[in-house]
Design a protein around this motif. Structure first.
Motif, PDB file in Angstrom:
ATOM      1  N   UNK A  39       0.842  -1.197   0.000  1.00  0.00           N
ATOM      2  CA  UNK A  39       0.000   0.000   0.000  1.00  0.00           C
ATOM      3  C   UNK A  39       0.879   1.249   0.000  1.00  0.00           C
ATOM      4  N   UNK A  40       0.476   2.239  -0.763  1.00  0.00           N
ATOM      5  CA  UNK A  40       1.151   3.539  -0.873  1.00  0.00           C
ATOM      6  C   UNK A  40       2.381   3.521  -1.776  1.00  0.00           C
ATOM      7  N   UNK A  41       2.657   2.396  -2.461  1.00  0.00           N
ATOM      8  CA  UNK A  41       3.798   2.349  -3.375  1.00  0.00           C
ATOM      9  C   UNK A  41       3.335   2.118  -4.799  1.00  0.00           C
ATOM     10  N   UNK A  42       3.807   2.960  -5.707  1.00  0.00           N
ATOM     11  CA  UNK A  42       3.619   2.752  -7.141  1.00  0.00           C
ATOM     12  C   UNK A  42       4.996   2.592  -7.773  1.00  0.00           C
ATOM     13  N   UNK A  43       5.181   1.537  -8.527  1.00  0.00           N
ATOM     14  CA  UNK A  43       6.455   1.297  -9.198  1.00  0.00           C
ATOM     15  C   UNK A  43       6.428   1.946 -10.582  1.00  0.00           C
ATOM     16  N   UNK A  44       7.476   2.689 -10.885  1.00  0.00           N
ATOM     17  CA  UNK A  44       7.589   3.351 -12.190  1.00  0.00           C
ATOM     18  C   UNK A  44       8.901   2.927 -12.840  1.00  0.00           C
ATOM     19  N   UNK A  45       8.827   2.503 -14.087  1.00  0.00           N
ATOM     20  CA  UNK A  45      10.035   2.111 -14.814  1.00  0.00           C
ATOM     21  C   UNK A  45      10.799   3.365 -15.236  1.00  0.00           C
ATOM     22  N   UNK A  46      12.074   3.410 -14.869  1.00  0.00           N
ATOM     23  CA  UNK A  46      12.908   4.563 -15.231  1.00  0.00           C
ATOM     24  C   UNK A  46      14.351   4.104 -15.377  1.00  0.00           C
ATOM     25  N   UNK A  47      14.990   4.539 -16.448  1.00  0.00           N
ATOM     26  CA  UNK A  47      16.417   4.320 -16.653  1.00  0.00           C
ATOM     27  C   UNK A  47      17.097   5.662 -16.434  1.00  0.00           C
ATOM     28  N   UNK A  48      17.763   5.810 -15.297  1.00  0.00           N
ATOM     29  CA  UNK A  48      18.313   7.114 -14.931  1.00  0.00           C
ATOM     30  C   UNK A  48      19.472   7.543 -15.825  1.00  0.00           C
ATOM     31  N   UNK A  49      19.970   6.643 -16.676  1.00  0.00           N
ATOM     32  CA  UNK A  49      21.041   7.007 -17.598  1.00  0.00           C
ATOM     33  C   UNK A  49      20.498   7.460 -18.954  1.00  0.00           C
ATOM     34  N   UNK A  50      19.184   7.530 -19.071  1.00  0.00           N
ATOM     35  CA  UNK A  50      18.550   7.893 -20.342  1.00  0.00           C
ATOM     36  C   UNK A  50      17.695   9.146 -20.168  1.00  0.00           C
ATOM     37  N   UNK A  51      18.021  10.196 -20.908  1.00  0.00           N
ATOM     38  CA  UNK A  51      17.316  11.480 -20.776  1.00  0.00           C
ATOM     39  C   UNK A  51      15.814  11.337 -20.991  1.00  0.00           C
ATOM     40  N   UNK A  52      15.442  10.628 -22.048  1.00  0.00           N
ATOM     41  CA  UNK A  52      14.030  10.490 -22.384  1.00  0.00           C
ATOM     42  C   UNK A  52      13.274   9.707 -21.324  1.00  0.00           C
ATOM     43  N   UNK A  53      13.885   8.648 -20.838  1.00  0.00           N
ATOM     44  CA  UNK A  53      13.253   7.831 -19.805  1.00  0.00           C
ATOM     45  C   UNK A  53      12.991   8.645 -18.541  1.00  0.00           C
ATOM     46  N   UNK A  54      13.969   9.430 -18.135  1.00  0.00           N
ATOM     47  CA  UNK A  54      13.806  10.271 -16.933  1.00  0.00           C
ATOM     48  C   UNK A  54      12.692  11.293 -17.139  1.00  0.00           C
ATOM     49  N   UNK A  55      12.726  11.965 -18.269  1.00  0.00           N
ATOM     50  CA  UNK A  55      11.720  12.993 -18.563  1.00  0.00           C
ATOM     51  C   UNK A  55      10.319  12.390 -18.583  1.00  0.00           C
ATOM     52  N   UNK A  56      10.173  11.240 -19.242  1.00  0.00           N
ATOM     53  CA  UNK A  56       8.867  10.583 -19.360  1.00  0.00           C
ATOM     54  C   UNK A  56       8.344  10.141 -17.997  1.00  0.00           C
ATOM     55  N   UNK A  57       9.216   9.542 -17.184  1.00  0.00           N
ATOM     56  CA  UNK A  57       8.804   9.037 -15.871  1.00  0.00           C
ATOM     57  C   UNK A  57       8.356  10.167 -14.957  1.00  0.00           C
ATOM     58  N   UNK A  58       9.114  11.247 -14.922  1.00  0.00           N
ATOM     59  CA  UNK A  58       8.773  12.369 -14.032  1.00  0.00           C
ATOM     60  C   UNK A  58       7.498  13.061 -14.498  1.00  0.00           C
ATOM     61  N   UNK A  59       7.344  13.234 -15.804  1.00  0.00           N
ATOM     62  CA  UNK A  59       6.115  13.846 -16.325  1.00  0.00           C
ATOM     63  C   UNK A  59       4.897  13.005 -15.967  1.00  0.00           C
TER      64      UNK A  59
END
Length: 285
Positions: free
Chosen positions: A51-71
């Motif tokens: 409860x209270x956790x949502x998992x989000x896929x993010x590759x912190x070495x990839x600009x697009x992945x970071x931008x997409x996940x945070x948005x």
């Protein structure tokens, strides 16, 4: 008061423990990790069931992945109150034995990813005029050790980010704190998580057994202290929870939690702050 918290590197270690700890305390946790459908599918499923956790896929070495996940997170939750830059990779070996490409890989994970995450969340935090960023560095964040030079150097850069941004973001109500963990029995240190190590075998061979013996002695000493002090990674998760719940304006720039240091980390941090204050006074007055 419940906060929306984004954590990187939650598949193992401090990140996973912190996600669970913060969620159990009633905060909304977005657990960031890569490879949620394959390599880290088990960890993603485990955290996602809490409860209270949502998992989000993010590759912190990839600009697009970071931008997409945070948005995605900001669109859903409206804001991110706290960012915890936890994801990192360790590495050991002679500095001369590291190729430039290998050091670049180390910095991409440990340094540039932190910058990516900052640049992704700061527009929203500045708009809200509120936020907290917690950076996990290392117990050796004010000095360096042999056979760990690229790794510690990367963490020194993150310390610089934290300290500099504390002043740059002060007008926007965004606080920055670094935590300097000592040696803990996490996947980063027990060998189960791949590191980025010295890769120039011909150079390593030229140093011979003397360097190997010194490296082994250092490792034995550090891991011996870890056992002696019964280092529990939960200490770091609890420290992060304490920072999150701490009243705004009372959070320290650096939050030492290293039992092995026996208080020397606190002394070092205080001395560092005092010397900087004298330097600033000398240069600006």
């Amino acid at each position: 008061m419940s906060k929306t918290i984004f954590i990187t590197g939650t598949s193992t270690g401090f990140g996973k423990l912190t996600a669970v700890t913060l969620a159990n305390a009633g905060h909304s946790v977005i657990a960031g990790m890569r490879n949620t459908n394959d390599k880290n599918a088990v960890a993603a499923k485990e955290l996602g069931a809490i409860e209270n956790i949502e998992v989000v896929d993010i590759d912190i070495t990839d600009d697009t992945s970071v931008k997409t996940a945070i948005e995605k997170v900001i669109n859903k939750y409206g804001k991110i109150d706290v960012l915890i830059n936890n994801a990192a990779v360790s590495g050991f070996g002679l500095l001369e034995g590291y190729s430039v490409d290998q050091v670049r890989k180390m910095f991409d994970v440990n340094v540039y990813s932190v910058l990516r995450m900052y640049q992704a969340v700061l527009p929203s935090m500045r708009k809200e005029r509120n936020g907290l960023v917690i950076n996990i560095t290392t117990g050796a964040s004010g000095h360096t050790l042999p056979f760990m030079v690229p790794y510690i150097a990367s963490k020194l850069v993150v310390e610089s980010f934290t300290e500099g941004l504390q002043d740059e973001l002060a007008d926007y109500g965004i606080e920055n704190v670094s935590i300097q963990p000592g040696v803990y029995p996490t996947e980063m240190n027990n060998g189960s998580k791949a590191g980025i190590h010295a890769d120039k075998t011909e150079i390593i061979e030229e140093y011979g057994t003397a360097a190997t013996d010194k490296f082994n002695a250092l490792g034995t000493a550090l891991f011996g202290k870890m056992a002696q002090f019964e280092m529990n990674p939960q200490t770091i998760a609890d420290g992060i929870l304490e920072l999150v719940n701490m009243k705004k304006g009372e959070r320290p720039l650096r939050f030492p939690l290293d039992a092995i240091a026996q208080g020397t980390d606190k002394e070092f941090i205080e001395a560092r702050a005092n010397i900087k204050a004298k330097w600033v006074a000398a240069y600006t007055n």
